[in-house]
Design a protein around this motif. Structure first.
Motif, mmCIF file in Angstrom:
data_model
loop_
_atom_site.group_PDB
_atom_site.id
_atom_site.type_symbol
_atom_site.label_atom_id
_atom_site.label_comp_id
_atom_site.label_asym_id
_atom_site.label_seq_id
_atom_site.Cartn_x
_atom_site.Cartn_y
_atom_site.Cartn_z
ATOM 1 N N ALA A 162 10.043 -1.080 -3.027
ATOM 2 C CA ALA A 162 9.036 -1.633 -2.113
ATOM 3 C C ALA A 162 9.706 -2.342 -0.945
ATOM 4 O O ALA A 162 9.171 -2.375 0.169
ATOM 5 C CB ALA A 162 8.127 -2.604 -2.869
ATOM 6 N N ALA A 163 10.907 -2.886 -1.191
ATOM 7 C CA ALA A 163 11.619 -3.609 -0.136
ATOM 8 C C ALA A 163 12.037 -2.681 0.995
ATOM 9 O O ALA A 163 12.176 -3.120 2.149
ATOM 10 C CB ALA A 163 12.840 -4.318 -0.722
ATOM 11 N N PHE A 164 12.253 -1.398 0.689
ATOM 12 C CA PHE A 164 12.691 -0.470 1.724
ATOM 13 C C PHE A 164 11.680 -0.409 2.864
ATOM 14 O O PHE A 164 12.050 -0.383 4.041
ATOM 15 C CB PHE A 164 12.889 0.934 1.132
ATOM 16 C CG PHE A 164 13.227 1.967 2.172
ATOM 17 C CD1 PHE A 164 14.529 2.108 2.615
ATOM 18 C CD2 PHE A 164 12.241 2.785 2.720
ATOM 19 C CE1 PHE A 164 14.847 3.052 3.588
ATOM 20 C CE2 PHE A 164 12.547 3.718 3.699
ATOM 21 C CZ PHE A 164 13.857 3.854 4.128
ATOM 22 N N ALA A 165 10.405 -0.367 2.512
ATOM 23 C CA ALA A 165 9.346 -0.238 3.522
ATOM 24 C C ALA A 165 9.240 -1.467 4.411
ATOM 25 O O ALA A 165 8.584 -1.419 5.452
ATOM 26 C CB ALA A 165 8.010 0.023 2.846
ATOM 27 N N GLU A 166 9.881 -2.566 4.020
ATOM 28 C CA GLU A 166 9.781 -3.816 4.781
ATOM 29 C C GLU A 166 11.113 -4.233 5.375
ATOM 30 O O GLU A 166 11.232 -5.327 5.925
ATOM 31 C CB GLU A 166 9.250 -4.928 3.872
ATOM 32 C CG GLU A 166 7.888 -4.611 3.260
ATOM 33 C CD GLU A 166 7.473 -5.637 2.224
ATOM 34 O OE1 GLU A 166 8.266 -6.561 1.955
ATOM 35 O OE2 GLU A 166 6.360 -5.511 1.683
ATOM 36 N N THR A 167 12.138 -3.370 5.265
ATOM 37 C CA THR A 167 13.482 -3.717 5.718
ATOM 38 C C THR A 167 13.867 -2.884 6.928
ATOM 39 O O THR A 167 13.874 -1.646 6.869
ATOM 40 C CB THR A 167 14.512 -3.485 4.591
ATOM 41 O OG1 THR A 167 14.117 -4.228 3.434
ATOM 42 C CG2 THR A 167 15.893 -3.937 5.029
ATOM 43 N N THR A 219 -0.661 9.273 1.444
ATOM 44 C CA THR A 219 0.390 8.298 1.166
ATOM 45 C C THR A 219 1.565 8.488 2.113
ATOM 46 O O THR A 219 2.119 7.516 2.640
ATOM 47 C CB THR A 219 0.868 8.420 -0.294
ATOM 48 O OG1 THR A 219 -0.236 8.239 -1.163
ATOM 49 C CG2 THR A 219 1.935 7.385 -0.598
ATOM 50 N N ALA A 220 1.958 9.738 2.351
ATOM 51 C CA ALA A 220 3.069 10.010 3.259
ATOM 52 C C ALA A 220 2.747 9.557 4.677
ATOM 53 O O ALA A 220 3.591 8.963 5.360
ATOM 54 C CB ALA A 220 3.407 11.498 3.239
ATOM 55 N N SER A 222 3.259 2.802 8.671
ATOM 56 C CA SER A 222 3.651 1.404 8.439
ATOM 57 C C SER A 222 5.129 1.194 8.752
ATOM 58 O O SER A 222 5.508 0.143 9.284
ATOM 59 C CB SER A 222 3.357 1.001 6.986
ATOM 60 O OG SER A 222 4.092 1.802 6.085
ATOM 61 N N TYR A 223 5.966 2.182 8.460
ATOM 62 C CA TYR A 223 7.401 2.039 8.713
ATOM 63 C C TYR A 223 7.670 2.022 10.218
ATOM 64 O O TYR A 223 8.410 1.156 10.717
ATOM 65 C CB TYR A 223 8.161 3.188 8.059
ATOM 66 C CG TYR A 223 9.665 2.968 7.986
ATOM 67 C CD1 TYR A 223 10.227 2.211 6.954
ATOM 68 C CD2 TYR A 223 10.518 3.521 8.932
ATOM 69 C CE1 TYR A 223 11.599 2.007 6.889
ATOM 70 C CE2 TYR A 223 11.885 3.321 8.868
ATOM 71 C CZ TYR A 223 12.420 2.567 7.838
ATOM 72 O OH TYR A 223 13.773 2.359 7.769
ATOM 73 N N ILE A 224 7.064 2.935 10.951
ATOM 74 C CA ILE A 224 7.252 2.984 12.402
ATOM 75 C C ILE A 224 6.683 1.719 13.054
ATOM 76 O O ILE A 224 7.260 1.171 13.997
ATOM 77 C CB ILE A 224 6.609 4.250 12.992
ATOM 78 C CG1 ILE A 224 7.356 5.492 12.499
ATOM 79 C CG2 ILE A 224 6.618 4.209 14.512
ATOM 80 C CD1 ILE A 224 8.822 5.535 12.844
ATOM 81 N N ASP A 225 5.547 1.234 12.565
ATOM 82 C CA ASP A 225 4.977 -0.017 13.092
ATOM 83 C C ASP A 225 5.948 -1.176 12.885
ATOM 84 O O ASP A 225 6.078 -2.048 13.749
ATOM 85 C CB ASP A 225 3.641 -0.332 12.413
ATOM 86 C CG ASP A 225 2.517 0.570 12.909
ATOM 87 O OD1 ASP A 225 2.717 1.267 13.916
ATOM 88 O OD2 ASP A 225 1.444 0.575 12.279
#
Length: 466
Positions: A89-94, A146-147, A153-156
């Motif tokens: 989960a941390a990957f999506a926020e790092t 999901t993809a 969210s990652y690009i944002d």
């Protein structure tokens, strides 16, 4: 716009990596990898994160990731991607380390001479975005929700990080032109035509505004004919889509602008069809440079759709020596030119004041070739709007209440006060009536379970205007 494939963008990223390798960005030497190695590792992790949205990475997806990165799609490389640990989960926020290096290099002006003009972070950002779009667009299996959410969210997150360090540059960079990957349109031509007809029908269902509707239909017809000529290789004239809406408050300007955004989208004129609504307070800031930055942010939000500037004349009314309204206008004009194929601007306000606004800058009037006047509603039209809005809320007027409402509305139209606001008056009138109705029936025992009582507005519920 000329399109640039992912491989060309990666070549530009390689140049940026070489810039960063020769800089003195703090922490770079302790990362254990060269900037290029780190960048490609981060891209590969991002690709695997998208591919794993359904819980597994298939052989075909591993091949897509490797091909996107320009690496051999041999069995060894594919196995390494498929066997990667599941993203946490941390990957999506790092924020990836490679992008941090680029941002620090730009923010600290660490590279001199600077062939990329302080826009290395934007090169990396665009590469992440186009790489992700390519993975989603070329998957052999259906792209899951999901993809798509993971990608968005990652690009944002990356965009927010770049903007926080004030190194964000909107629009194509000077040293390359980026095109979004071509994703298969989920709607067929027939479905788009149905949607277009639906929105045009919604426009036609509006009460009054007959001249407005005719002008919109004329413009739609012109655009459609130009598209047909283009498909046959015939000469076409550029159709200016920027508009001036003039008229008093409450005459439907915002409503029509919102419909136009959708109509333009299903005409194929706009990519997204969203409406971004602002006024002076949403554009003008208090210090030099802040207003231009704010306008650019608003424009970026509106790209692919319509930017609706309400009470636009307020931008050119001087409010003191430190007024930056003209800076907002100048920045908006440049944005309209830079994004003429991806942005429609509609400015709106009182008729006389909009004329003053258009005369405030030599380039303003020439940017707007479509002028639509919104007249005040007649009493009968306002009565029809009242009935229409009540019906949407599952209310109705009793015969006696209808007579009273007609009398009150006609009097207000015939004796227009300074604060007369057309349909806005009707909305407020209706809201007060519904509130008064609730107060009246809440204590009635016979109201429980009685739809007639709970939906009927009586004369005593109509309070008029203050």
């Amino acid at each position: 716009m000329e399109q640039l494939d992912l491989q060309s963008l990666l070549e530009t990223s390689d140049e940026v990596c070489r810039d960063i390798a020769h800089s003195n960005v703090k922490g770079l030497s302790t990362s254990g990898k060269t900037p290029k190695e780190r960048f490609y590792e981060d891209l590969e992790q991002f690709g695997a994160y998208l591919a794993d949205a359904d819980g597994k990475i298939g052989d075909d997806e591993a091949t897509l990731i490797l091909q996107g990165l320009g690496k051999p799609a041999n069995e060894l490389n594919k196995r390494q991607i498929i066997a990667r640990p599941k993203p946490t989960a941390a990957f999506a926020e790092t924020v990836p380390l490679s992008l941090k290096y680029a941002v620090l290099a730009d923010a600290g002006c660490k590279v001199k001479p600077d062939p990329h003009k302080g826009q290395r972070a934007m090169v990396f950002f665009d590469t992440f975005k186009l790489f992700g779009q390519t993975i989603l667009a070329t998957r052999t299996r259906d792209v899951s929700d999901t993809a798509v959410r993971r990608f968005t969210s990652y690009i944002d997150m990356l965009e927010k990080f770049v903007k926080e360090y004030a190194v964000w540059h909107s629009g194509p960079q000077k040293f390359y032109r980026v095109a979004e990957a071509v994703v298969e349109d989920p709607e067929s031509a027939e479905e788009k035509q149905e949607k277009l007809e639906e929105f045009l029908a919604n426009l036609d269902s509006l009460v009054g505004l007959d001249a407005v509707k005719r002008q919109v239909h004329d413009l739609v017809n012109l655009i459609q004919v130009q598209k047909m000529r283009q498909e046959l290789g015939m000469k076409t004239d550029g159709v200016s889509k920027h508009m001036v809406f003039s008229g008093n408050p409450g005459t439907g300007k915002t409503t029509v602008a919102r419909m136009l955004a959708e109509i333009y989208h299903y005409l194929g004129v706009l990519r997204k069809g969203q409406l971004v609504e602002v006024d002076r307070s949403g554009l003008v800031r208090g210090y030099v440079g802040q207003t231009a930055t704010r306008v650019q942010e608003v424009v970026e939000e509106a790209l692919g759709g319509v930017l609706f500037v309400d009470e636009a004349y307020a931008l050119t009314v001087k409010k003191g020596d430190n007024d930056f309204g003209q800076e907002a206008v100048d920045t908006l004009l440049k944005a309209m030119e830079d994004n003429r194929d991806d942005l429609v601007v509609i400015v709106a306000g009182y008729t006389d004041l909009m004329e003053q606004f258009l005369d405030s800058n030599p380039g303003l009037r020439s940017r707007f070739s479509n002028f639509i006047f919104f007249p005040d509603y007649t009493a009968n039209e306002l009565i029809a709007i009242l009935h229409q809005n009540l019906e949407k809320r599952e209310y109705k007027l009793s015969p006696e209440a209808d007579k009273k409402a007609r009398r009150q509305i006609r009097y207000r139209v015939n004796h227009k006060p300074d604060n007369f606001a057309n349909a806005r008056d009707i909305r407020n009138y209706m809201e007060h009536a519904i509130s008064n109705h609730a107060t009246r029936v809440v204590g009635l025992e016979e109201a429980r379970g009685n739809k007639e009582i709970l939906s009927t507005i009586e004369p005593e519920d109509l309070g008029g205007w203050n």
